[in-house]
Design a protein around this motif. Structure first.
Motif, mmCIF file in Angstrom:
data_model
loop_
_atom_site.group_PDB
_atom_site.id
_atom_site.type_symbol
_atom_site.label_atom_id
_atom_site.label_comp_id
_atom_site.label_asym_id
_atom_site.label_seq_id
_atom_site.Cartn_x
_atom_site.Cartn_y
_atom_site.Cartn_z
ATOM 1 N N VAL A 238 39.366 19.428 42.341
ATOM 2 C CA VAL A 238 39.083 20.678 43.041
ATOM 3 C C VAL A 238 39.962 20.822 44.280
ATOM 4 C CG1 VAL A 238 37.298 22.036 44.194
ATOM 5 C CG2 VAL A 238 36.706 20.676 42.183
ATOM 6 N N ILE A 239 39.904 19.839 45.173
ATOM 7 C CA ILE A 239 40.790 19.791 46.344
ATOM 8 C C ILE A 239 41.458 18.420 46.349
ATOM 9 C CG2 ILE A 239 40.939 19.752 48.863
ATOM 10 C CD1 ILE A 239 38.671 21.713 49.017
ATOM 11 N N GLU A 240 42.782 18.405 46.492
ATOM 12 C CA GLU A 240 43.532 17.159 46.544
ATOM 13 C C GLU A 240 44.221 17.048 47.896
ATOM 14 O OE1 GLU A 240 44.357 19.568 44.198
ATOM 15 O OE2 GLU A 240 43.980 18.745 42.202
ATOM 16 N N GLU A 241 44.507 15.816 48.298
ATOM 17 C CA GLU A 241 45.199 15.621 49.568
ATOM 18 C C GLU A 241 46.160 14.442 49.475
ATOM 19 O OE1 GLU A 241 42.857 13.926 52.912
ATOM 20 O OE2 GLU A 241 41.157 13.994 51.518
ATOM 21 N N ALA A 242 47.133 14.446 50.341
ATOM 22 C CA ALA A 242 48.071 13.341 50.460
ATOM 23 C C ALA A 242 48.477 13.228 51.928
ATOM 24 C CB ALA A 242 49.310 13.578 49.588
ATOM 25 N N PRO A 243 48.487 12.013 52.458
ATOM 26 C CA PRO A 243 48.084 10.757 51.819
ATOM 27 C C PRO A 243 46.568 10.646 51.698
ATOM 28 C CG PRO A 243 48.644 10.382 54.114
ATOM 29 C CD PRO A 243 48.982 11.822 53.841
ATOM 30 N N TYR A 345 40.003 29.363 41.299
ATOM 31 C CA TYR A 345 39.701 29.722 39.915
ATOM 32 C C TYR A 345 38.879 31.004 39.829
ATOM 33 C CZ TYR A 345 41.217 25.263 37.892
ATOM 34 O OH TYR A 345 41.960 24.197 37.466
ATOM 35 N N ALA A 346 39.019 31.680 38.692
ATOM 36 C CA ALA A 346 38.119 32.780 38.360
ATOM 37 C C ALA A 346 36.895 32.163 37.713
ATOM 38 C CB ALA A 346 38.807 33.763 37.410
ATOM 39 N N TYR A 386 42.894 31.479 28.181
ATOM 40 C CA TYR A 386 43.559 30.378 28.861
ATOM 41 C C TYR A 386 42.756 29.915 30.074
ATOM 42 C CZ TYR A 386 47.069 32.858 26.158
ATOM 43 O OH TYR A 386 47.718 33.525 25.149
ATOM 44 N N ASP A 387 43.246 28.846 30.682
ATOM 45 C CA ASP A 387 42.622 28.301 31.883
ATOM 46 C C ASP A 387 42.480 29.408 32.945
ATOM 47 O OD1 ASP A 387 42.270 25.415 33.356
ATOM 48 O OD2 ASP A 387 43.008 26.934 34.730
ATOM 49 N N PRO A 388 41.317 29.479 33.630
ATOM 50 C CA PRO A 388 41.098 30.586 34.573
ATOM 51 C C PRO A 388 41.651 30.364 35.978
ATOM 52 C CG PRO A 388 39.098 29.285 34.379
ATOM 53 C CD PRO A 388 40.088 28.676 33.416
ATOM 54 N N MET A 389 42.646 29.486 36.120
ATOM 55 C CA MET A 389 43.227 29.294 37.449
ATOM 56 C C MET A 389 43.946 30.558 37.919
ATOM 57 S SD MET A 389 46.054 26.578 38.902
ATOM 58 C CE MET A 389 45.006 25.137 38.806
ATOM 59 N N GLY A 417 39.278 40.413 44.398
ATOM 60 C CA GLY A 417 38.327 41.391 43.892
ATOM 61 C C GLY A 417 38.491 41.570 42.394
ATOM 62 N N GLY A 418 37.384 41.849 41.720
ATOM 63 C CA GLY A 418 37.437 42.138 40.297
ATOM 64 C C GLY A 418 36.897 41.044 39.413
ATOM 65 N N VAL A 419 36.951 39.797 39.868
ATOM 66 C CA VAL A 419 36.404 38.681 39.106
ATOM 67 C C VAL A 419 35.654 37.757 40.058
ATOM 68 C CG1 VAL A 419 38.235 38.737 37.362
ATOM 69 C CG2 VAL A 419 38.491 37.266 39.367
ATOM 70 N N ALA A 420 34.653 37.076 39.530
ATOM 71 C CA ALA A 420 33.997 36.040 40.315
ATOM 72 C C ALA A 420 35.020 34.947 40.616
ATOM 73 C CB ALA A 420 32.810 35.468 39.547
ATOM 74 N N ASN A 421 34.896 34.303 41.773
ATOM 75 C CA ASN A 421 35.869 33.284 42.141
ATOM 76 C C ASN A 421 35.225 32.239 43.038
ATOM 77 O OD1 ASN A 421 36.571 34.010 45.156
ATOM 78 N ND2 ASN A 421 36.492 35.943 44.032
ATOM 79 N N ASN A 422 35.947 31.153 43.263
ATOM 80 C CA ASN A 422 35.385 30.019 43.998
ATOM 81 C C ASN A 422 35.895 29.900 45.433
ATOM 82 O OD1 ASN A 422 38.015 29.282 43.372
ATOM 83 N ND2 ASN A 422 37.516 27.160 42.879
#
Length: 661
Positions: A238-243, A345-346, A386-389, A417-422
């Motif tokens: 979901v969330i990535e980080e470096a380092p 993501y949607a 397809y993937d909803p990204m 707007g227009g689709v549910a999203n995170n």
């Protein structure tokens, strides 16, 4: 360097590859399905070829059609991106057999890491630590159950092929093992054509830390340090980080060396990621990390590595594939600052992260200081195929605290707007105390799910504005019409109308009275909220609500409207009185398809008695499997679908009737 390459992918990764290729003077060829004919990656490429229908098997999974397009275009090489055919050894062989270069590792390297059980055996031989578990060939269900008992619960069932969380199930009790194994096998077979699994010990306080590796055809292998990908749901990052937070120099060196040994063991060439799981029950220690798998491709989260190293990994891919040595030695690669990536993501977090389809009626990300990798534009449609990204939001700062603050601000400044999203979910997650203090783990989201996904009741001011806008108050009366120019005022008393709005599953029925030109009184419970509409623009207006003035953006779409106010999005649905789907979806008589998809399993027959919570139908949609269950006890009165049927959102799948006394 190549003069022309074909990109065997779509969406944001195709767009991202095109940007680097263009900078290097390399022409690009896109491929597209019928559903993607007007997609952004098609527009950005120098040329594009149609390869089939909307379904994956007709288009992006058809290696034969992709290679034919490459040959027709005169491309010299094929970049697979990630997903689809990127880790398919047969496709890589076919590319090479066609006289083209596969921009990735050798087919032998892909095969070596493609089956997790064989990969773990190879890693043990290469002195790379692996998670305790069963990685053998015996796939008898009873035998696997015995192995799970011997390992000790909780265990993790994992598909031996593929990745991305498909064919993966955590099992905490022996009695749950059988159904979980069946589901994992079915999902793995559908996703990878291989239903075989392995069993691993599930670590109760794990962190997912991966190492970016890179090899060339001259025997050089380096690593570009680590990424922490512990914030996951359904085994999807979901969330990535470096380092990685809390990483010591000793552990970084141990993990980096182990990753390089893994890459050398298979003569790896190109970009790859060695994924480890670390037991952090008492902190990060060099003897408590274990090999999970190696992804023989570019990763979705590669931008955070680019941000902290200053390396363009796609450029390295192109250079290495064309025969050049790695541009840098290990001693030349250093970490600068901190970076985060959030996947937008949607999907609807409040409904179990159910993917959402529809038209992106509004799409706005912050400009300046924020990298946004997107494969869509405002006005594009998120399809069920397809993937909803929607996009990846990437930030970089001098310290973890500064970078995380930038991520929160970027997410709160983004609007869809227009689709549910995170977006709201991601913004809350970026501020979750354990994560903010640098203590992420793979179970964090599940533990905090209620707080992260709860739908906060909108303030009365927001509801009042939505009610007024839903009745058309934004529309400016035509000039010159003496009747309409008086607004909503009428001679004999106030003009009153009723507004019905749905927000996060809750229905609001409000009485709106017009008190004069652009002046309204909205009755919310026992309160009367005054609303005055001020200057208008194409996308909203200046409004005064309950004595407070603010700017409001209003996004109207076919099923409702979205208000952008004070940095937050508020989605309201306008119920269709002729549509019974909304009522039946929440009711107990009819089982409704929540989105378009394929019926994978029907677990009941007409006349069967079912209990509340029983699994009735299993759907596959947007790369995920959904199990639809009975909302009450009853008898299956009618069954309207069969396995293999393709359904649309709102389809009545079956109808229940009360059990006879």
């Amino acid at each position: 360097m190549f003069s022309k390459i074909l990109i065997a992918n779509r969406g944001e990764i195709a767009c991202r590859i095109i940007r680097t290729a263009r900078r290097l003077g390399v022409r690009t060829v896109a491929v597209y399905s019928d559903a993607d004919a007007g997609a952004l990656h098609v527009e950005l490429a120098d040329e594009a070829f149609r390869i089939g229908g909307a379904s994956l098997s007709d288009s992006y999974l058809s290696g034969e059609r992709i290679i034919a397009a490459a040959q027709r275009s005169g491309a010299q090489a094929v970049h697979p991106g990630y997903g689809f055919l990127s880790e398919n050894a047969e496709f890589a062989e076919s590319v090479e057999a066609a006289g083209l270069v596969f921009i990735g590792p050798s087919p032998a390297a892909i095969r070596a890491m493609g089956l997790k059980d064989a990969a773990k055996a190879l890693m043990e031989q290469s002195d790379v630590p692996v998670v305790p578990g069963y990685h053998g060939d015996n796939q008898d269900a009873a035998f696997l159950g015995e192995q799970a008992m011997g390992i000790g619960f909780p265990v993790l069932i994992k598909a031996r092929a593929g990745g991305g969380g498909k064919g993966m199930r955590r099992v905490d009790r022996a009695e749950d093992f059988g159904p979980a194994l069946e589901a994992a096998r079915r999902e793995a077979q559908a996703a990878f054509g291989d239903g075989a699994v392995l069993i691993e010990k599930y670590l109760l306080r794990p962190r997912h830390i991966e190492i970016q590796v890179f090899g060339d055809r001259h025997g050089n292998v380096v690593h570009l340090f680590e990424r922490d990908c512990s914030l996951q749901r359904r085994h999807q990052k979901v969330i990535e980080e470096a380092p990685a937070p809390g990483m010591t120099a000793e552990m970084r060196r141990a993990m980096g060396d182990a990753a390089v040994r893994a890459a050398r063991a298979i003569d790896y060439c190109g970009a790859g990621t060695v994924e480890f799981i670390a037991d952090v029950s008492d902190g990060l220690w060099p003897d408590k990390f274990f090999f999970m798998e190696m992804n023989t491709r570019l990763q979705v989260e590669h931008p955070v590595t680019e941000a902290i190293t200053g390396v363009d990994l796609v450029e390295w891919q192109l250079r290495v594939a064309s025969g050049e040595p790695l541009p840098k030695k290990q001693s030349d690669i250093a970490i600068e600052g901190w970076a985060f990536e959030a996947r937008v993501y949607a999907e609807d977090p409040a409904r179990g992260f159910l993917p959402s389809t529809g038209t992106l009626s509004y799409l706005a990300f912050p400009a300046g200081g924020v990298r946004v990798d997107a494969g869509v534009r405002q006005g594009d449609r998120v399809s069920p195929y397809y993937d909803p990204m929607i996009a990846k939001v990437i930030v970089h700062g001098p310290t973890r605290t500064a970078a995380l603050a930038s991520l929160t601000e970027a997410l709160q400044s983004s609007h869809i707007g227009g689709v549910a999203n995170n977006l709201d979910f991601l913004a809350r997650l970026s501020q979750q105390p354990d994560f903010a203090f640098g203590y992420p783990d793979t179970g964090l989201i599940d533990r905090e799910l209620e707080a992260l996904t709860k739908n906060e009741a909108p303030a009365d001011a927001v509801v009042a504005l939505a009610a007024v806008f839903s009745l058309g108050a934004l529309k400016t009366p035509p000039a010159g019409d003496p009747w309409l120019s008086l607004g909503h005022w009428q001679l004999w008393g106030q003009a009153t109308r009723t507004a019905t709005l749905d927000h996060a599953g809750e229905r609001h029925i409000l009485r709106v009275a017009a008190r004069g030109l652009d002046l309204f009184a909205v009755h919310i419970g026992n309160r009367v909220v005054p609303v005055r509409i001020g200057s208008r623009s194409e996308t909203g207006c200046h409004a005064e609500v309950d004595g407070r003035q603010s700017r409001v953006e209003v996004l109207e779409h076919p099923h409702g409207l979205t208000l952008l106010l004070d940095g937050r999005s508020h989605d309201f649905r306008l119920p269709d009185p002729l549509d019974g789907a909304s009522e039946s979806a929440a009711g107990s008589d009819r089982l409704i398809a929540p989105m378009p998809g394929l019926i994978k399993l029907v677990r009941v027959r007409q006349g069967d008695a079912v209990s509340k919570g029983d699994a009735l139908v299993v759907m596959e949609a947007m790369k995920m499997e959904l199990t639809l269950s009975a909302s009450r006890d009853g008898i299956v009165e009618s069954l309207n679908v069969a396995e293999g049927d393709q359904t649309t959102e709102g389809t009545v799948l079956l109808v229940l009737k009360p059990e006879e006394a």
